[in-house]
Design a protein around this motif. Structure first.
Motif, PDB file in Angstrom:
ATOM      1  N   GLY A 190      -1.361   9.116   9.024  1.00  0.00           N
ATOM      2  CA  GLY A 190      -1.724   9.204  10.443  1.00  0.00           C
ATOM      3  C   GLY A 190      -3.215   9.315  10.712  1.00  0.00           C
ATOM      4  O   GLY A 190      -3.618   9.636  11.825  1.00  0.00           O
ATOM      5  N   ILE A 194       0.000   5.743   0.674  1.00  0.00           N
ATOM      6  CA  ILE A 194      -0.993   6.780   0.960  1.00  0.00           C
ATOM      7  C   ILE A 194      -0.351   8.139   0.710  1.00  0.00           C
ATOM      8  O   ILE A 194       0.831   8.343   1.031  1.00  0.00           O
ATOM      9  N   TYR A 212       0.819  -1.219   0.000  1.00  0.00           N
ATOM     10  CA  TYR A 212       0.000   0.000   0.000  1.00  0.00           C
ATOM     11  C   TYR A 212       0.843   1.256   0.000  1.00  0.00           C
ATOM     12  O   TYR A 212       2.019   1.243   0.383  1.00  0.00           O
ATOM     13  N   ASN A 266      10.771   1.025   8.316  1.00  0.00           N
ATOM     14  CA  ASN A 266       9.472   1.582   7.903  1.00  0.00           C
ATOM     15  C   ASN A 266       8.460   1.465   9.052  1.00  0.00           C
ATOM     16  O   ASN A 266       7.557   0.642   9.036  1.00  0.00           O
ATOM     17  N   ALA A 300      -4.492   3.678   5.805  1.00  0.00           N
ATOM     18  CA  ALA A 300      -3.888   2.417   5.341  1.00  0.00           C
ATOM     19  C   ALA A 300      -4.481   1.235   6.109  1.00  0.00           C
ATOM     20  O   ALA A 300      -4.774   0.184   5.521  1.00  0.00           O
ATOM     21  N   THR A 301      -4.676   1.404   7.400  1.00  0.00           N
ATOM     22  CA  THR A 301      -5.232   0.313   8.207  1.00  0.00           C
ATOM     23  C   THR A 301      -6.640  -0.049   7.725  1.00  0.00           C
ATOM     24  O   THR A 301      -6.974  -1.232   7.582  1.00  0.00           O
ATOM     25  N   LYS A 352       3.490  -0.280  11.893  1.00  0.00           N
ATOM     26  CA  LYS A 352       2.336   0.044  12.740  1.00  0.00           C
ATOM     27  C   LYS A 352       1.031  -0.402  12.084  1.00  0.00           C
ATOM     28  O   LYS A 352       0.112  -0.870  12.753  1.00  0.00           O
ATOM     29  N   LYS A 386      -1.523  -2.864  13.941  1.00  0.00           N
ATOM     30  CA  LYS A 386      -2.911  -2.419  14.181  1.00  0.00           C
ATOM     31  C   LYS A 386      -3.918  -3.301  13.451  1.00  0.00           C
ATOM     32  O   LYS A 386      -5.073  -3.406  13.851  1.00  0.00           O
ATOM     33  N   GLY A 443      -5.322   6.669   9.889  1.00  0.00           N
ATOM     34  CA  GLY A 443      -5.883   5.317   9.863  1.00  0.00           C
ATOM     35  C   GLY A 443      -6.315   4.834   8.491  1.00  0.00           C
ATOM     36  O   GLY A 443      -6.971   3.796   8.363  1.00  0.00           O
TER      37      GLY A 443
HETATM   38  C1  LIG Z   1       3.138   3.427   5.607  1.00  0.00           C
HETATM   39  C2  LIG Z   1       1.882   4.199   5.195  1.00  0.00           C
HETATM   40  C3  LIG Z   1       1.145   3.441   4.115  1.00  0.00           C
HETATM   41  C4  LIG Z   1       0.985   4.375   6.437  1.00  0.00           C
HETATM   42  O1  LIG Z   1      -0.225   4.973   6.021  1.00  0.00           O
HETATM   43  P1  LIG Z   1      -1.216   5.673   7.092  1.00  0.00           P
HETATM   44  O2  LIG Z   1      -2.531   5.886   6.407  1.00  0.00           O
HETATM   45  O3  LIG Z   1      -0.531   6.810   7.730  1.00  0.00           O
HETATM   46  O4  LIG Z   1      -1.372   4.479   8.159  1.00  0.00           O
HETATM   47  P2  LIG Z   1      -2.262   4.460   9.473  1.00  0.00           P
HETATM   48  O5  LIG Z   1      -2.677   5.858   9.846  1.00  0.00           O
HETATM   49  O6  LIG Z   1      -3.322   3.443   9.275  1.00  0.00           O
HETATM   50  O7  LIG Z   1      -1.252   3.896  10.599  1.00  0.00           O
HETATM   51  C5  LIG Z   1       0.114   4.168  10.546  1.00  0.00           C
HETATM   52  C6  LIG Z   1       0.663   4.642  11.871  1.00  0.00           C
HETATM   53  O8  LIG Z   1       2.043   4.957  11.642  1.00  0.00           O
HETATM   54  C7  LIG Z   1       2.249   6.353  11.668  1.00  0.00           C
HETATM   55  N1  LIG Z   1       2.999   6.751  10.481  1.00  0.00           N
HETATM   56  C8  LIG Z   1       2.539   6.927   9.220  1.00  0.00           C
HETATM   57  N2  LIG Z   1       3.568   7.264   8.426  1.00  0.00           N
HETATM   58  C9  LIG Z   1       4.678   7.268   9.193  1.00  0.00           C
HETATM   59  C10 LIG Z   1       6.037   7.548   8.939  1.00  0.00           C
HETATM   60  N3  LIG Z   1       6.465   7.897   7.718  1.00  0.00           N
HETATM   61  N4  LIG Z   1       6.922   7.447   9.959  1.00  0.00           N
HETATM   62  C11 LIG Z   1       6.514   7.121  11.222  1.00  0.00           C
HETATM   63  N5  LIG Z   1       5.217   6.847  11.505  1.00  0.00           N
HETATM   64  C12 LIG Z   1       4.323   6.941  10.508  1.00  0.00           C
HETATM   65  C13 LIG Z   1       0.867   6.989  11.681  1.00  0.00           C
HETATM   66  O9  LIG Z   1       0.869   8.221  12.363  1.00  0.00           O
HETATM   67  C14 LIG Z   1       0.049   5.924  12.403  1.00  0.00           C
HETATM   68  O10 LIG Z   1       0.349   5.994  13.791  1.00  0.00           O
HETATM   69  P3  LIG Z   1      -0.765   5.754  14.915  1.00  0.00           P
HETATM   70  O11 LIG Z   1      -1.206   4.335  14.759  1.00  0.00           O
HETATM   71  O12 LIG Z   1      -0.039   6.007  16.184  1.00  0.00           O
HETATM   72  O13 LIG Z   1      -1.867   6.713  14.627  1.00  0.00           O
HETATM   73  C15 LIG Z   1       2.271   5.621   4.665  1.00  0.00           C
HETATM   74  O14 LIG Z   1       3.140   6.233   5.577  1.00  0.00           O
HETATM   75  C16 LIG Z   1       2.948   5.572   3.301  1.00  0.00           C
HETATM   76  O15 LIG Z   1       2.276   5.591   2.274  1.00  0.00           O
HETATM   77  N6  LIG Z   1       4.292   5.507   3.284  1.00  0.00           N
HETATM   78  C17 LIG Z   1       5.040   5.499   2.010  1.00  0.00           C
HETATM   79  C18 LIG Z   1       4.811   4.204   1.225  1.00  0.00           C
HETATM   80  C19 LIG Z   1       5.177   2.979   2.027  1.00  0.00           C
HETATM   81  O16 LIG Z   1       6.163   2.952   2.730  1.00  0.00           O
HETATM   82  N7  LIG Z   1       4.345   1.935   1.880  1.00  0.00           N
HETATM   83  C20 LIG Z   1       4.537   0.677   2.577  1.00  0.00           C
HETATM   84  C21 LIG Z   1       5.596  -0.145   1.957  1.00  0.00           C
HETATM   85  S1  LIG Z   1       5.926  -1.614   2.926  1.00  0.00           S
END
Ligand SMILES: CC(C)(COP(=O)(O)OP(=O)(O)OC[C@H]1O[C@@H](n2cnc3c(N)ncnc32)[C@H](O)[C@@H]1OP(=O)(O)O)[C@@H](O)C(=O)NCCC(=O)NCCS
Length: 163
Positions: free
Chosen positions: A92, A86, A84, A124, A96-97, A129, A133, A94
Motif C-alpha cells: 500500500g 512485496i 512481482y 488479486n 510495486a507500482t 490495482k 495504476k 506504491g
Molecule cells: C500485489 C502486490 C505486489 C502489491 O504491492 P504494493 O506495493 O502494495 O502495490 P502498490 O502500493 O503499488 O498498489 C497496490 C494497491 O493495491 C492495494 N493492495 C495491496 N495489497 C493488497 C491486497 N492484498 N488486497 C487488496 N488490496 C491490496 C494497495 O493498498 C494499493 O492501493 P492504492 O492504489 O489504493 O494505494 C502485493 O500485495 C504482494 O506482494 N502480494 C503478494 C504477491 C502477489 O500477489 N504478487 C502478484 C502476483 S500476480
C-alpha cells in the motif's frame, strides 16, 4: 525511494521470509525452504545470460523488500511478462507500482521491449490495482493459463501496455 538490482544468492533467506507468508494467497509459487530458494536463485545466471528471465531484488536503502522480474517472450523478444512480490509490511505504499516503472525502463533500454504483460488471478485486487495504476489495459480473461501453487491451472486476467 527504491532501487532494483539483479538478484543474488545471498538474498535467499530474506526472500524466503517474505514469500513464506500465508497472506500470499494468489502468488503462484512459494519456496519450501531456504535451500530451495538458493537453488532457484542459482539458476538466475543462466536465465539472465540466455535472455529468458531477468530477475531483480527491490531495495529500500539496504533493506530487501521484494522482488520483480520479467520473462522474455522466446518467440517475440519485444514482449515481456512482468511479475512481482512485496513484503507485506510495505503493501500500500506504491512500491510495486514504482518497481514496475523501473523495470519497464530497463526493458525498454536494454531489451528494446515494446509490449509489457501482467497476469493475475481475478481475486488479486492488489495486483490488478498495480496494473491499472501503471497504465495497463485489460485485454481479457485467459482460460486456465496460470499454474497455481495447488497444481491447478486457473483463469487469469491479462493486462498489457504497449509503446
Ligand atoms: C500485489 C502486490 C505486489 C502489491 O504491492 P504494493 O506495493 O502494495 O502495490 P502498490 O502500493 O503499488 O498498489 C497496490 C494497491 O493495491 C492495494 N493492495 C495491496 N495489497 C493488497 C491486497 N492484498 N488486497 C487488496 N488490496 C491490496 C494497495 O493498498 C494499493 O492501493 P492504492 O492504489 O489504493 O494505494 C502485493 O500485495 C504482494 O506482494 N502480494 C503478494 C504477491 C502477489 O500477489 N504478487 C502478484 C502476483 S500476480
Amino acid at each position: 525511494m527504491i532501487i532494483l538490482r539483479l538478484q543474488q544468492i545471498r538474498d535467499a533467506q530474506r526472500f524466503f521470509e517474505i514469500l513464506n507468508n500465508p497472506n500470499f494467497h494468489y502468488f503462484g509459487s512459494q519456496p519450501e525452504s531456504v535451500e530451495a530458494e538458493i537453488a532457484w536463485l542459482e539458476g538466475n545466471e543462466k536465465r539472465f545470460s540466455e535472455h529468458k528471465e531477468w530477475n531483480y531484488t527491490i531495495l529500500k536503502g539496504d533493506d530487501i523488500i521484494g522482488g520483480i522480474g520479467v520473462k522474455i517472450n522466446q518467440h517475440r523478444s519485444y514482449i515481456g511478462e512482468i511479475g512481482y512480490f512485496i513484503d507485506e509490511a510495505y503493501w500500500g505504499q506504491g512500491i510495486a507500482t514504482e518497481a514496475v516503472r523501473l523495470l519497464e525502463e530497463i526493458c525498454m533500454q536494454e531489451l528494446r521491449m515494446t509490449r509489457f504483460e501482467l497476469l493475475m488471478l481475478p481475486e488479486n485486487i492488489g495486483s490488478e490495482k498495480v496494473a491499472i495504476k501503471s497504465g495497463y489495459r485489460k485485454e481479457g480473461l485467459l482460460q486456465k493459463a496460470l499454474l497455481h501453487k495447488d497444481g491447478s491451472k486457473r483463469d487469469c486476467f491479462l493486462y498489457a501496455k504497449t509503446l
